[in-house]
Design a protein around this motif. Sequence first.
Motif, short mmCIF file in Angstrom:
data_model
loop_
_atom_site.label_atom_id
_atom_site.label_comp_id
_atom_site.label_asym_id
_atom_site.label_seq_id
_atom_site.Cartn_x
_atom_site.Cartn_y
_atom_site.Cartn_z
N GLU A 145 -8.63 -1.85 7.85
CA GLU A 145 -7.21 -2.11 8.01
C GLU A 145 -6.89 -3.51 7.52
OE1 GLU A 145 -9.19 -1.62 10.70
OE2 GLU A 145 -8.59 0.24 11.70
N GLY A 146 -5.65 -3.70 7.17
CA GLY A 146 -5.28 -5.02 6.69
C GLY A 146 -3.80 -5.29 6.79
N TYR A 147 -3.44 -6.48 6.38
CA TYR A 147 -2.03 -6.86 6.31
C TYR A 147 -1.70 -7.23 4.88
CZ TYR A 147 -2.66 -7.79 11.34
OH TYR A 147 -2.95 -7.69 12.68
N VAL A 148 -0.48 -6.93 4.49
CA VAL A 148 0.07 -7.58 3.31
C VAL A 148 1.05 -8.62 3.86
CG1 VAL A 148 1.31 -7.31 1.15
CG2 VAL A 148 -0.22 -5.49 1.93
N LYS B 183 4.82 -4.00 0.57
CA LYS B 183 5.36 -4.98 1.52
C LYS B 183 6.47 -4.32 2.33
CE LYS B 183 5.63 -9.28 0.29
NZ LYS B 183 5.93 -10.55 -0.41
N ALA B 184 7.30 -5.11 2.99
CA ALA B 184 8.31 -4.53 3.87
C ALA B 184 9.28 -3.64 3.09
CB ALA B 184 9.06 -5.63 4.59
N PHE B 185 9.88 -4.15 2.05
CA PHE B 185 10.83 -3.36 1.26
C PHE B 185 10.56 -3.52 -0.24
CE2 PHE B 185 12.64 -7.32 2.90
CZ PHE B 185 12.79 -8.03 1.71
N SER B 186 9.34 -3.96 -0.56
CA SER B 186 8.97 -4.14 -1.96
C SER B 186 7.46 -3.93 -2.05
CB SER B 186 9.34 -5.55 -2.42
OG SER B 186 8.66 -6.51 -1.63
N ALA B 187 6.89 -4.18 -3.21
CA ALA B 187 5.44 -4.08 -3.36
C ALA B 187 4.98 -5.07 -4.43
CB ALA B 187 5.03 -2.66 -3.77
#
Lengths: 391, 54
Positions: free
Chosen positions: A89-92, A209-213
């Motif tokens: 698992e991870g975070y962006v 990401k939240a609303f992008s990548a």
Amino acid sequence: MEVECLVIGAGPAGSMAAKELASKGIETIVIEKRQEIGAPKRCAEGVSKHSLEKLGIKVHELGIARTIKGAVLYSPSGKKVVMEGQGMEGYVLERKVFEKYLASEAIKEGARYMVKTQATDMVRENGRWRVSIKNLDGEDEIIANLVIGADGVESKVGRWAGLKTLNRLTDYHSGIQFEMAGVNADENYIHLFFGNEVAPLGYAWIFPKAFSANVGLGILEKGAKMRAYDYLKKFIEEHEDIFKNASPIEINSGGVPVAHFTGMAADGVMLVGDAAQLVNPIHGGGIVRAMHSSIMAAEVAEQALKEKNLSKERLMEYENMWNEEYEEKTNKLLKLRSFLEKLEDKDFELLADILEGEDIFQLTQAKLSFFLKKLIKRPSLLGLATKYLRD
Amino acid sequence: MIKINRERCMYCGGCVGVCPANALTLNETMLTVSEACNDCGICVKFCPVGALEV
């Protein structure tokens, strides 16, 4: 101005060092040449949850743009291998927020920060460093007993201190990235694409990401027929299903050191993070390694300052600590990197057939012993086994 | 001395890290090249966007 410890650079390495030093009661100033900490990023912003937890590093919730379950790897023909489960698992992150939070934590511990403040030179004088700085208030000097070089791949501190921070083109990815909105890819995973036409001697990525990548790639010059930017445009064009409705909202680029570095300290100087090229040579991630190096450097600094001995010999204990934890692993990963750099597209297809997500996770953890056994099981894989052994 | 195309430069500083002559310096959006540049062209090979030219 005089100070016990001067940290140059306020990225994750610099702020972690400042926080650790200040919490030990060491007078610390951080200078950052940019007018804003954390921007523009030079990074895909991915970080392993497990690695952060192991170091006890807290991330502010506002600094997490997306929590992810794992990774999906794509062979050149599009075969998928999914990596998920414990440890994957991870975070962006939202680097800008993540880094400002780290700085705020260091300030809470008593560190002082100066932004839009550039170090322009550094000379050794009477056992201390005289650092010239420039900022909105004009030109000034800071005299420090100890300088922590957290100034990234550009590291001037390393060069001023006579350390070999020069990156070699053969060990330095040329990276480019669009942060895009409207990307059609499973937001629960990061996506990694391999192939010599996709990203020679590197890989392409999509990090939601939240609303992008973050959509980018890294290549090594020796395998490339065109610029990283051209490869990225080609990648986006060739994946219409993913990018048909996507547009960039930010463009980033940068260099990624993927080597093993020695000589992390000089008299009164220690290098941390990218300045010491402390990046995982397989996936190019450097945030956790940077922060870990700072924790170690601060520990050595505390003792050395108490003993009033900031000689290179004393401070090299930091490198010894680092090597104890990372040298063996890094060397194995470099061997793996050299193997991966020999692969043709058909080899990636074979690997996609025989490797499970868990296998690839083990490889990234430098657990390689099972790999050869797997390769020599089948005659069709002998070519790969030979490539693996020929080093 | 290398030429910098300021319209293309992303001011990422990646070139600074590979310059063997330590001739490149980046401050914010301003990449500068000093007299120490010997036209070796390593930075040109690195630049992800082709902003540098010998």
